[in-house]
Design a protein around this motif. Structure first.
Motif, short mmCIF file in Angstrom:
data_model
loop_
_atom_site.label_atom_id
_atom_site.label_comp_id
_atom_site.label_asym_id
_atom_site.label_seq_id
_atom_site.Cartn_x
_atom_site.Cartn_y
_atom_site.Cartn_z
N ILE A 183 0.78 -0.86 0.06
CA ILE A 183 0.01 -0.36 0.35
C ILE A 183 1.31 0.95 0.18
N ASP A 184 1.97 1.21 0.77
CA ASP A 184 2.84 2.69 0.88
C ASP A 184 3.50 2.70 -0.45
N ASN A 185 4.63 1.61 -1.33
CA ASN A 185 5.19 1.81 -1.76
C ASN A 185 4.52 2.01 -3.44
N TYR A 186 3.56 0.91 -3.80
CA TYR A 186 2.70 1.09 -4.96
C TYR A 186 1.17 1.40 -5.04
N SER A 187 0.67 1.44 -6.35
CA SER A 187 -0.52 2.29 -5.80
C SER A 187 -1.56 1.03 -6.40
N ILE A 188 -1.99 0.35 -5.68
CA ILE A 188 -2.95 -0.34 -5.51
C ILE A 188 -3.97 -0.43 -5.34
N LEU A 189 -4.64 0.66 -3.96
CA LEU A 189 -5.67 1.64 -3.79
C LEU A 189 -6.58 2.65 -4.99
N PRO A 190 -7.36 1.89 -4.56
CA PRO A 190 -8.28 3.59 -5.41
C PRO A 190 -8.03 5.07 -5.10
N THR A 191 -7.83 5.88 -5.89
CA THR A 191 -7.00 6.84 -5.95
C THR A 191 -7.59 8.31 -5.60
N ASN A 192 -9.30 8.34 -5.99
CA ASN A 192 -10.19 9.10 -5.71
C ASN A 192 -11.34 9.34 -4.19
N ILE A 193 -10.63 8.99 -3.44
CA ILE A 193 -11.72 9.13 -2.35
C ILE A 193 -12.69 10.05 -1.77
N GLN A 228 -7.26 -0.07 4.43
CA GLN A 228 -5.49 0.06 4.78
C GLN A 228 -5.44 -1.24 5.59
N GLN A 229 -4.91 -1.31 6.08
CA GLN A 229 -3.58 -2.90 6.21
C GLN A 229 -4.53 -3.58 7.58
N GLY A 230 -4.55 -4.41 6.77
CA GLY A 230 -5.88 -5.34 7.84
C GLY A 230 -7.49 -4.99 8.29
N ASP A 231 -7.45 -4.34 6.92
CA ASP A 231 -8.90 -4.18 6.43
C ASP A 231 -9.97 -6.08 6.50
N THR A 232 -11.26 -5.53 6.93
CA THR A 232 -11.32 -7.50 6.74
C THR A 232 -12.87 -6.95 6.59
N GLY A 233 -13.39 -7.27 6.65
CA GLY A 233 -15.42 -7.31 5.58
C GLY A 233 -15.45 -5.76 5.20
#
Lengths: 260, 463
Positions: free
Chosen positions: B149-159, B166-171
């Motif tokens: 998450i910190d180093n690469y762009s894997i999440l949606p960018t425009n919240i 974030q790390q550990g999110d489940t459900g």
């Protein structure tokens, strides 16, 4: 015998107006000596302006000769005529015809623009001429800031710029009040006496015409009468009324007090 | 007063004449900036990180080819427009790719179409009715690992609401703006049900299209982001992935290509694209479509406008000088009477024409300095090569942004490099003055000739 500067022989000019032919000059003969001041008078339509235009190389005669300074200008092509106008003729107009956006000295310098004179020579000559016509100190004034009489003085200075053989004045006093009229014609007389300038002046004002040497009467394109003017008597330094001694610059006879 | 108005009118004509080329120049500058930006992005990328994306979507004719990859993971494919997505065993793929030298990080992903509905479509040509299944939204499972998450762009960018994953999110899920309506207008804090599993909505993101997809993909079928494990379970693809991003660190183009080559050899069904490929393709598309079309079209328009303004300038000079000559007939007569030749008179008036248009040229430069962007904007409808872009999210702009990665949906390139503003450079100003001289001379040629032909005797009589 004085030198002949201008001579016309059988000078004719015919204008064609539609089908009508109007004869403005019909076989006019005229001889002007160097240093003469001549007035040409005549009713309107007598051909005064046409004569002046032909003599001034602004218009060409239909026939006849017009010999100016030993050159027959009647036969010259346009490009030669413009040189004659530049070097041999000085024009003075009824409406002064100064360029409104140039000041007095620039107007006087204008005829020298097309000559080989250097800038400083032009300036010097223009200053001299303005002094001669009594306008020292008005060099930087534009025509609109000068009175009518002063404007005509500038025009006279301009006419003299290239030392012409002959000065042609077309009704030079026509747009002036009485006081200025006499001032201008006296100025022309003074230039004629002092500088020896040859002047032909067209006018319909008899009083003004009298201030010259010789008055010619033009009628139907011919010279029909000739009489003497006051200037001749001034040149002879003799009052025409009492025969007393006078000076050329006198406005009145010192003896009989009559206006000269 | 009159000449002042003339000079201002002429000035406008000239301002147009120079603002248009200024616009063109600015456009070329924008293109150059963009290319420079692209080159910079490439070199940055070579120094830092390189992304290799592998999607396992076979072409429609090779639905069986999925079986040929080594390890023989379970294959479940279903129809997508133009092809089939093949799901692979995550551990087999990860094990194989992590062995390739030069690989720094791998982000396995799963993308599954959900909410299937049957749609019918009647051909307008022959009346035949097609029935097909279409998904209503896409579930995107991403690894919620802090280093990725910190180093690469894997999440949606425009919240746009709530927070990102974030790390550990489940459900939990981050919903797309495009699919909130599908879930009954649910917002942050609400719940969505995917198949049989409920998820809590923690954020909403705005989809941004990319030039490559022309905004088509994300426009009505939104993507829902969640933990990859959740996604695998909820969609019935436990232990499977459909896509993976492979990162190479401090690698040269050669090495990136070698890694891509290795992946292709190991997994022939993978569609492997490197970021460089994408950039290249993006630039190719930009060059071939947007820029080339616009610039050539714009240059045609500009050419016509310049011709018109040149003609206008010439005509204005012509008419003004004709008027002047007529008005000053007596003056011309006087000049000729005191010995001016035809040529003297002619050059006098040509000079005046030149001075007039030179004054107008200076006014035009003044107007141009102030109004060149406005004027060229008005006169060149496609003044910006990105005129069709609404920069930011949802635009068709392509992203070359981020710290050297392709980040889909970043602000458009225009926003990043900026459109160059049309500015009158010294060359254009000199050109304008030179043009003024030429046009002034040209426009006053005929009036000056007429003036020189004036017969003095007649001119004197003229009132």
């Amino acid at each position: 015998m004085s030198e002949v500067i201008l001579k016309t022989e059988g000078l004719s000019k015919t204008f064609v107006m539609g089908k009508r032919k109007i004869s403005a000059l019909s076989g006019l003969n005229l001889q002007v000596n160097k240093g003469e001041f001549i007035a040409i008078m005549g009713p309107s339509g007598s051909g005064k302006t046409t004569l002046l235009n032909v003599l001034g190389c602004l218009d060409k005669p239909t026939s006849g000769k017009a010999i100016l300074d030993n050159v027959d200008v009647a036969k010259l092509p346009e490009n030669k005529l413009c040189e004659i106008r530049r070097n041999k003729i000085g024009f003075i107009f009824q409406t002064f015809n100064l360029l409104p956006y140039l000041n007095a000295i620039e107007n006087v310098e204008l005829p020298m623009e097309t000559t080989k004179k250097s800038n400083s020579e032009r300036k010097k000559r223009a200053h001299e001429l303005l002094e001669l016509v009594g306008l020292s100190g008005r060099e930087e004034h534009r025509p609109q800031r000068l009175s009518a009489g002063e404007q005509q003085r500038v025009a006279i200075a301009r006419a003299l710029a290239n030392d012409p053989a002959i000065v042609l004045a077309d009704e030079p006093t026509g747009n002036l009040d009485t006081k200025n009229k006499f001032e201008i014609v006296r100025l022309l007389g003074k230039l004629n006496i002092d500088q020896g300038t040859t002047i032909i002046m067209v006018t319909h004002d008899g009083q003004i015409a009298t201030h010259t040497e010789r008055v010619l009467l033009l009628n139907d394109g011919k010279i029909t009468k000739e009489r003497q003017g006051i200037l001749l008597t001034k040149k002879k330094l003799m009052c025409p009324y009492c025969g007393g001694k006078i000076h050329p610059s006198d406005e009145r006879c010192p003896s009989c007090k009559k206006r000269l | 007063m009159r000449s002042l108005l003339v000079i201002i009118a002429l000035g406008f004509s000239m301002a147009i004449m120079i603002s248009v080329p200024a616009g063109i120049v600015a456009n070329q500058e924008t293109t150059q900036n963009l290319n420079a930006y692209y080159n910079k992005a490439v070199s940055q990328m070579e120094q830092q990180l390189t992304l290799i994306t592998c999607t396992n979507s076979s072409s429609s004719t090779s639905s069986s080819s999925g079986g040929s990859f080594p390890g023989g993971g379970s294959i479940i494919g279903f129809a997508r427009l133009g092809g089939q997505t093949i799901y692979m065993n995550e551990s087999i793929v990860m094990a194989a790719i992590s062995k390739i030298s030069g690989v720094d990080a791998i982000a396995p992903k799963i993308e599954v179409g959900e909410g299937w509905t049957t749609k019918t479509l009647t051909s307008r040509f022959n009346g035949i009715t097609f029935t097909f299944n279409a998904s209503s939204y896409t579930v995107e499972g991403v690894p919620l690992n802090s280093s990725l998450i910190d180093n690469y762009s894997i999440l949606p960018t425009n919240i746009t609401a709530g927070r990102n994953l974030q790390q550990g999110d489940t459900g939990v899920v981050v919903l797309s703006q495009n699919n909130t309506h599908y879930f009954g207008g649910v917002g942050v804090g609400g719940e969505v049900k995917i198949n049989e599993t409920n998820f809590k909505v923690v954020g909403v993101h705005a989809e941004a299209g990319s030039l490559l997809f022309m905004g088509g993909q994300g426009s009505d079928v939104g993507t829902l982001y969640m933990n990859i494990t959740n996604a695998q379970a909820a969609t019935g693809h436990t232990g499977e992935i459909s896509e993976l991003d492979v990162y190479a660190k401090n690698s040269s183009t050669t090495l990136v290509n070698a890694i891509a080559n290795d992946i292709s050899t190991d997994f022939p069904t993978f569609h492997v694209t490197t970021e460089l490929d994408q950039l290249q393709r993006t630039e190719d598309i930009y060059n071939s479509t947007v820029a080339a079309d616009n610039i050539s079209q714009m240059q045609t328009v500009a050419f016509q406008e310049i011709i018109v303004s040149i003609l206008a300038t010439c005509l204005i000079v012509l008419f003004v000088m004709m008027y002047t000559v007529r008005e000053r007939t007596r003056e011309i007569g006087t000049l000729k009477a005191i010995g001016f030749s035809n040529w003297n008179v002619m050059s006098q008036f040509i000079l005046e024409g030149i001075l007039l248009s030179l004054a107008a040229g200076i006014v035009g430069i003044g107007i141009g300095i102030v109004a060149a962007p406005t004027l060229s904007g008005l006169l060149l409808p496609l003044s910006s090569p990105f005129a069709r872009n609404t920069s930011g999210s949802g635009g068709t702009g392509f992203g070359v942004g981020g710290a050297g990665y392709v980040v889909r949906g970043t602000p458009s390139a225009t926003a990043l490099v900026g459109n160059a503003t049309p500015v009158l450079g010294p060359e254009l100003m000199l050109l304008a003055l030179a043009g003024a001289i030429v046009l002034g001379a040209l426009g006053s040629l005929y009036p000056a000739w007429r003036a020189s032909r004036t017969r003095p005797a007649e001119a004197m009589r003229y009132e």
